[in-house]
Design a protein around this motif. Structure first.
Motif, PDB file in Angstrom:
ATOM      1  N   ASN A 191       0.725  -1.263   0.073  1.00 14.08           N
ATOM      2  CA  ASN A 191      -0.020  -0.094   0.230  1.00 14.08           C
ATOM      3  C   ASN A 191       0.875   1.344   0.100  1.00 14.08           C
ATOM      4  OD1 ASN A 191      -2.085  -1.755   0.560  1.00 14.08           O
ATOM      5  ND2 ASN A 191      -3.516  -0.617   1.528  1.00 14.08           N
ATOM      6  N   GLY A 192       0.561   2.116  -0.830  1.00 18.81           N
ATOM      7  CA  GLY A 192       1.287   3.427  -0.829  1.00 18.81           C
ATOM      8  C   GLY A 192       2.347   3.356  -1.909  1.00 18.81           C
ATOM      9  N   LEU A 193       2.948   2.073  -2.584  1.00 21.67           N
ATOM     10  CA  LEU A 193       3.920   2.130  -3.298  1.00 21.67           C
ATOM     11  C   LEU A 193       3.882   2.878  -4.542  1.00 21.67           C
ATOM     12  CD1 LEU A 193       6.563   0.923  -3.235  1.00 21.67           C
ATOM     13  CD2 LEU A 193       5.921  -1.097  -4.242  1.00 21.67           C
ATOM     14  N   VAL A 194       2.845   2.705  -5.026  1.00 20.55           N
ATOM     15  CA  VAL A 194       2.374   3.198  -6.652  1.00 20.55           C
ATOM     16  C   VAL A 194       1.490   4.519  -6.309  1.00 20.55           C
ATOM     17  CG1 VAL A 194       1.546   2.961  -8.855  1.00 20.55           C
ATOM     18  CG2 VAL A 194       2.847   1.011  -7.542  1.00 20.55           C
ATOM     19  N   PRO A 195       2.106   5.826  -6.656  1.00 20.34           N
ATOM     20  CA  PRO A 195       1.269   7.245  -6.651  1.00 20.34           C
ATOM     21  C   PRO A 195      -0.082   7.034  -7.235  1.00 20.34           C
ATOM     22  CG  PRO A 195       3.475   7.275  -7.066  1.00 20.34           C
ATOM     23  CD  PRO A 195       3.398   5.844  -7.505  1.00 20.34           C
ATOM     24  N   GLN A 196      -1.119   7.593  -6.826  1.00 22.34           N
ATOM     25  CA  GLN A 196      -2.503   7.553  -7.142  1.00 22.34           C
ATOM     26  C   GLN A 196      -3.101   8.681  -7.508  1.00 22.34           C
ATOM     27  OE1 GLN A 196      -5.180   5.324  -4.560  1.00 22.34           O
ATOM     28  NE2 GLN A 196      -3.803   3.987  -3.633  1.00 22.34           N
ATOM     29  N   LEU A 231       5.866  -3.036 -12.345  1.00 23.85           N
ATOM     30  CA  LEU A 231       6.073  -2.185 -10.876  1.00 23.85           C
ATOM     31  C   LEU A 231       7.306  -1.257 -10.943  1.00 23.85           C
ATOM     32  CD1 LEU A 231       4.883  -2.153  -8.087  1.00 23.85           C
ATOM     33  CD2 LEU A 231       6.617  -4.066  -7.450  1.00 23.85           C
ATOM     34  N   ARG A 232       8.409  -1.701 -11.370  1.00 28.31           N
ATOM     35  CA  ARG A 232       9.454  -1.024 -11.712  1.00 28.31           C
ATOM     36  C   ARG A 232       9.378   0.562 -12.349  1.00 28.31           C
ATOM     37  NH1 ARG A 232      14.271  -5.599 -12.634  1.00 28.31           N
ATOM     38  NH2 ARG A 232      14.895  -5.974 -10.389  1.00 28.31           N
ATOM     39  N   ALA A 233       8.599   0.282 -13.201  1.00 24.08           N
ATOM     40  CA  ALA A 233       8.354   1.370 -14.037  1.00 24.08           C
ATOM     41  C   ALA A 233       7.352   2.409 -13.277  1.00 24.08           C
ATOM     42  CB  ALA A 233       7.842   0.908 -15.337  1.00 24.08           C
ATOM     43  N   THR A 234       6.545   2.023 -12.503  1.00 22.05           N
ATOM     44  CA  THR A 234       5.395   2.888 -11.989  1.00 22.05           C
ATOM     45  C   THR A 234       5.504   3.210 -10.423  1.00 22.05           C
ATOM     46  OG1 THR A 234       4.070   0.911 -11.598  1.00 22.05           O
ATOM     47  CG2 THR A 234       3.930   2.193 -13.690  1.00 22.05           C
ATOM     48  N   ALA A 235       6.396   2.337  -9.656  1.00 20.09           N
ATOM     49  CA  ALA A 235       6.361   2.420  -8.058  1.00 20.09           C
ATOM     50  C   ALA A 235       7.137   3.668  -7.727  1.00 20.09           C
ATOM     51  CB  ALA A 235       6.699   1.097  -7.616  1.00 20.09           C
ATOM     52  N   GLY A 236       7.058   3.984  -6.582  1.00 22.56           N
ATOM     53  CA  GLY A 236       7.822   4.998  -5.920  1.00 22.56           C
ATOM     54  C   GLY A 236       7.173   6.598  -5.855  1.00 22.56           C
ATOM     55  N   PRO A 237       7.549   7.306  -4.757  1.00 27.11           N
ATOM     56  CA  PRO A 237       7.039   8.574  -4.426  1.00 27.11           C
ATOM     57  C   PRO A 237       7.126   9.771  -5.980  1.00 27.11           C
ATOM     58  CG  PRO A 237       8.918   8.301  -3.280  1.00 27.11           C
ATOM     59  CD  PRO A 237       8.776   7.053  -3.705  1.00 27.11           C
ATOM     60  N   GLU A 238       6.534  10.564  -5.779  1.00 30.85           N
ATOM     61  CA  GLU A 238       6.710  11.445  -6.937  1.00 30.85           C
ATOM     62  C   GLU A 238       7.939  12.372  -6.591  1.00 30.85           C
ATOM     63  OE1 GLU A 238       3.008  12.573  -9.400  1.00 30.85           O
ATOM     64  OE2 GLU A 238       2.208  12.181  -7.519  1.00 30.85           O
ATOM     65  N   ALA A 239       8.499  13.026  -7.467  1.00 25.49           N
ATOM     66  CA  ALA A 239       9.303  14.024  -7.241  1.00 25.49           C
ATOM     67  C   ALA A 239       8.968  15.044  -5.972  1.00 25.49           C
ATOM     68  CB  ALA A 239       9.979  14.729  -8.260  1.00 25.49           C
TER      69      ALA A 239
END
Length: 431
Positions: A191-196, A231-239
């Motif tokens: 939860n929270g890994l991919v920005p919504q 997942l590698r392409a899309t996950a992580g917080p925004e800049a």
């Protein structure tokens, strides 16, 4: 049917062009009169993007892991220039003017968003996909049966060879259940890994995404490798923040310590699901993996299932639904229960690498069913509730078929923020 990774490799090496692949996919989508999985397309945009992708390959430029691969996203995720209806007639004319973060990142990785996949009205059913705008999506394995919901359109599109990759959403199993019923892979990330940003009801502000929530967005695909790539392409917080995917705990199946539960009175598995799970566990044991039977010592699965129900009620109250009757003390108690459940599972994952269990107690069922194998319709929620409650990554993977060729899925739950441990386990298990 090729995976997204296989298509990307063939495009990179000049064995096929992105335009050829995209044209062929658009033809298949246009010819489909049975499954009704892809509900809106943008062929001119897709073909222009494919031509650009081919030009970049011809020029010898460095390309992304999904370069030239056509794909779809669920009709609740904004794609600039396409409708975002949530299957609701009230939003039938809404056209997004900006891409969701996940769409931006998929395109940055080279993917071509050709269109949208069908959803259940307001994503409000985890077992079926039907709405008044686009109608009903059918399971490619048996058109009289459901593909699951609410990401049923995306899962069915993958199974019917109408897309190479899909991005959906999961609150109450809406990625995992369709994946299991259609015989594909589907990940509910940590939860929270991919920005919504850009996954929201039309007319609601982005700031709502800051509220506590159980909902996630994640990929569906034909292989665990594609899941990892997406997942590698899309996950992580925004800049300006950054993130990297935590390496898997092991890279050999025999090194995994696997917790297993195959049945429970609250959602008793059918004989067909049980047999597929048993055969999978036997194969694991033969590989040398350590099998740890039973629920985590501190976990009461029924209690956590009930708590998940309370969390869903709170989620909808916080996101524009009916105001909850909970007083502040009860709200705090509910939040504490969620975090305590996560702690219990994390303690379990200190000694166990992944937890294997059913995704659903049954296979895809006939359209319109209100009970399933003499069990309540809501029993579908039991097996997916625990990872949804705690926020742990959970991947549904195909493990076989019934004698009627209906897919059977199993769920792999992994440690918090160790999504690739679950993905790698599924990849190795699939052989």
């Amino acid at each position: 049917m090729m995976t997204a990774g296989e298509v990307a490799e063939r495009i990179r090496t000049g064995q096929v062009t992105s335009r050829e692949v995209t044209e062929q996919l658009l033809v298949r989508i246009a010819a489909d009169t049975d499954v009704n999985a892809v509900v809106e397309i943008r062929p001119d945009h897709a073909l222009a993007a494919a031509d650009q992708a081919d030009a970049e390959v011809a020029a010898g430029r460095r390309v992304g892991p999904l370069h030239g691969v056509p794909m779809t996203v669920k009709d609740c995720i904004n794609v600039a220039g396409l409708h975002t209806t949530w299957g609701n007639p009230a939003f039938a004319e809404y056209v997004a003017d900006r891409d969701a973060t996940v769409v931006e990142r998929l395109q940055r990785a080279g993917a071509i968003i050709v269109g949208k996949s069908n959803v259940h009205t307001m994503l409000a059913d985890f077992g079926q996909t039907v709405n008044e705008i686009y109608g009903r999506t059918n399971n490619p394995a048996d058109l009289t049966r459901t593909p699951g919901g609410s990401s049923g359109g995306g899962a069915a599109a993958l199974a019917a060879d109408l897309t190479y990759l899909e991005y959906g959403s999961d609150l109450v199993g809406s990625i995992r259940l369709p994946a299991a019923y259609c015989g594909v892979y589907g990940l509910k990330p940590t939860n929270g890994l991919v920005p919504q940003r850009g996954f929201q009801v039309p007319g609601t502000p982005d700031l709502l995404s800051e509220l506590p929530k159980l909902s996630t967005i994640g990929p569906l695909a034909r292989s665990a490798v594609d899941i990892r790539t997406a997942l590698r392409a899309t996950a992580g917080p925004e800049a300006p923040y950054s993130w990297t995917l935590t390496p898997p705990r092991h890279r050999r199946l025999e090194d995994f310590r696997v917790g297993v539960v195959t049945d429970h009175p609250s959602a008793q598995v059918t004989s067909e699901v049980g047999e597929a799970l048993s055969e999978t566990i036997d194969r694991l044991a033969r590989s040398g993996a350590k099998i740890v039977e039973g629920w985590p010592d501190e976990v009461d699965p029924d209690e956590q299932g009930d708590e998940f129900g309370r969390q869903v009620e709170l989620f909808f109250a916080l996101h524009g639904g009916e105001p909850t009757s909970m007083i502040v003390n009860n709200l705090l108690a509910t939040e504490y229960a969620r975090l305590e459940a996560r702690r219990k599972w994390q303690r379990y994952f200190e000694d166990v690498d992944v937890f294997l269990c059913p995704t659903s107690f049954a296979v895809a069922f006939p359209h319109g069913s209100t009970t399933i194998n003499d069990q309540p319709y809501d029993a579908q929620v039991f097996w997916i509730a625990h990872a949804s409650l705690t926020g742990h990554p959970a991947l549904s993977m195909p493990i076989g078929h019934t004698k009627d060729r209906l897919p059977v899925g199993a769920q792999v739950i992994g440690p918090w923020h160790e999504d690739d441990t679950a993905i790698t386990f599924a990849e190795l298990l699939a052989g």
